[in-house]
Design an enzyme around this catalytic site. Structure first.
Site, PDB file in Angstrom:
ATOM      1  N   HIS A  64      34.490  89.452  42.207  1.00 32.24           N
ATOM      2  CA  HIS A  64      35.302  88.753  41.940  1.00 32.24           C
ATOM      3  C   HIS A  64      36.361  88.762  41.830  1.00 32.24           C
ATOM      4  CE1 HIS A  64      35.844  88.068  37.689  1.00 32.24           C
ATOM      5  NE2 HIS A  64      34.354  88.993  37.239  1.00 32.24           N
ATOM      6  N   ASP A 183      38.541  93.247  35.374  1.00 33.85           N
ATOM      7  CA  ASP A 183      37.868  92.082  35.449  1.00 33.85           C
ATOM      8  C   ASP A 183      38.308  90.698  36.017  1.00 33.85           C
ATOM      9  OD1 ASP A 183      35.615  90.923  35.675  1.00 33.85           O
ATOM     10  OD2 ASP A 183      35.326  90.554  33.269  1.00 33.85           O
ATOM     11  N   GLU A 216      33.687  83.365  39.248  1.00 35.95           N
ATOM     12  CA  GLU A 216      32.739  83.596  38.483  1.00 35.95           C
ATOM     13  C   GLU A 216      33.354  83.179  37.007  1.00 35.95           C
ATOM     14  OE1 GLU A 216      31.350  87.020  36.315  1.00 35.95           O
ATOM     15  OE2 GLU A 216      33.525  86.167  35.864  1.00 35.95           O
ATOM     16  N   GLU A 217      34.248  83.309  36.487  1.00 42.94           N
ATOM     17  CA  GLU A 217      34.823  83.401  35.216  1.00 42.94           C
ATOM     18  C   GLU A 217      34.162  81.626  34.802  1.00 42.94           C
ATOM     19  OE1 GLU A 217      35.322  85.547  33.570  1.00 42.94           O
ATOM     20  OE2 GLU A 217      36.437  87.516  34.208  1.00 42.94           O
ATOM     21  N   ASP A 239      30.343  94.770  38.957  1.00 43.01           N
ATOM     22  CA  ASP A 239      31.447  93.916  37.792  1.00 43.01           C
ATOM     23  C   ASP A 239      31.594  95.206  36.690  1.00 43.01           C
ATOM     24  OD1 ASP A 239      32.984  91.956  36.752  1.00 43.01           O
ATOM     25  OD2 ASP A 239      31.100  90.297  36.836  1.00 43.01           O
ATOM     26  N   HIS A 325      38.782  91.527  28.571  1.00 45.48           N
ATOM     27  CA  HIS A 325      39.359  90.245  28.086  1.00 45.48           C
ATOM     28  C   HIS A 325      40.357  90.415  27.408  1.00 45.48           C
ATOM     29  CE1 HIS A 325      36.050  87.574  29.596  1.00 45.48           C
ATOM     30  NE2 HIS A 325      35.929  88.583  30.592  1.00 45.48           N
TER      31      HIS A 325
END
Length: 364
Positions: A64, A183, A216-217, A239, A325
């Protein structure tokens, strides 16, 4: 044409791609995919799909390209903006973050903002011991009124990102890279490495669908639509995954370390024959890899892809990532090179395999 993976990753990451607002990064991905693929399309969700080869078996490779961000909810009379999170932000690292507030669709269409911080001198003991909630934070936009903010283009729905820069951690020739939101665009860059290999040495009887997925998130939404439409015979998602870091014990992350290679996932979300193939091919070709047991939901595109329509052969190869994150995630460039290579040789092995979806085991 020789791929410079570091520069490709930088090129992708310098464009914002907050979930639902991925257009700037999408244009760059289309440009790069077009150098290697036979066709490139964008579906209704915004997934970028590059196809290579003309085999009878469809193999989907997915990573993603949407990222975490903030979204302005309102601007008060003094020009400070309230905001909410897009994706799963950690309030501890959001507090005090400098951001780009995107007021247009071009690479320079932003203003600089910052999540306002109450100086420690002005806090009491209780305030110093805990971070404020995101709902209580405000963005300082450098203006003095709601009207000034509006003239700059800041309004409800405007999105923000941390500063989107990638550099080497430590020395100028370090293998470790630092930046926000690796990410998961780092794995999309890894898929470009896979493209480079397969464009020179195509797999037998395989049509490869390279899918840079969106949303995706907020729930694996892009991958679900892409898998439904492609109906892959087999699929590999890629990922990031957590790695050992200060304060993170090995048993919390399965002992995964930076620089030790990409990570092959095992568990119910994945097809055993495929993960065994990945490990076998890695050993055969001298590619370092790690393994990680995932007992239930993987939280990746693989979770959605595996059970679309009648289900598919499914696997996951991950990138070790420290400080996920946060505005300062850390990955290894060697791991990324090896991730792209391992996916490529696995696809080539799939072309030689006799894996089946449905096997008759009894007939009267």
């Amino acid at each position: 044409m020789t791929l410079n993976l570091y520069e490709t990753l930088r090129y992708f990451m310098e464009a914002p791609s907050v979930t639902g607002f991925e257009q700037q990064r999408r244009e760059r991905i289309i440009e790069v995919f077009s150098k290697y693929c036979d066709t490139v399309t964008v579906d209704v969700m915004g997934n970028v799909i590059g196809v290579l080869g003309k085999g009878e078996r469809d193999v989907m490779l997915a990573g993603h390209y949407d990222q975490l961000g903030f979204m302005v909810t309102h601007v008060d009379k003094d020009g400070f903006a309230g905001f909410t999170q897009v994706g799963g932000w950690d309030k501890r690292v959001a507090y005090g973050t400098r951001v780009k507030v995107w007021v247009g669709d071009g690479p320079e269409d932003y203003i600089v903002g910052a999540v306002a911080v109450k100086a420690a001198h002005l806090t009491d003991a209780k305030e110093r011991d805990q971070s404020p909630e995101l709902k209580d934070m405000l963005l300082d936009l450098g203006v003095d009124s709601e009207e000034e903010a509006a003239k700059l283009g800041v309004k409800s729905g405007t999105v923000c990102t941390p500063y989107l820069d990638v550099t080497r951690l430590g020395t100028k020739d370090s293998d470790k890279l630092i930046g926000p939101a690796f990410d998961d665009v780092c794995c999309v860059a890894g898929l470009v490495k896979t493209m480079e290999i397969l464009s020179k040495n195509p797999p037998k009887n395989i049509k490869v669908h390279f899918v840079a997925t969106v949303q995706e998130e907020i729930g694996l939404r892009g991958a679900a639509i892409a898998a439904y439409n492609i109906m892959p015979w087999a699929a590999i998602a890629t990922d990031v995954t957590h790695a050992v870091a200060p304060g993170v014990k090995p048993n919390q992350v399965g002992g995964i370390e930076l620089g030790k290679g990409p990570v092959v996932a095992l568990g119910g979300n994945f097809t055993r024959a495929l993960w065994e193939m990945m490990e076998s091919e890695a050993e055969k070709h001298g590619i370092p890899c790690q393994r990680h047991g995932v007992p239930a939901r993987s939280g990746t595109d693989a979770w959605a892809i595996q059970i679309e329509r009648g289900g598919t052969i499914c696997g996951l190869i991950s990138m070790p990532n420290r400080y996920m994150h946060s505005p300062n995630e850390v990955i290894s460039l060697k791991d990324l090179e090896n991730l792209g290579s391992l996916i490529a040789i696995t696809v080539q092995a799939l072309g030689e395999s006799d894996l089946q979806h449905n096997v008759e085991v009894y007939r009267r």
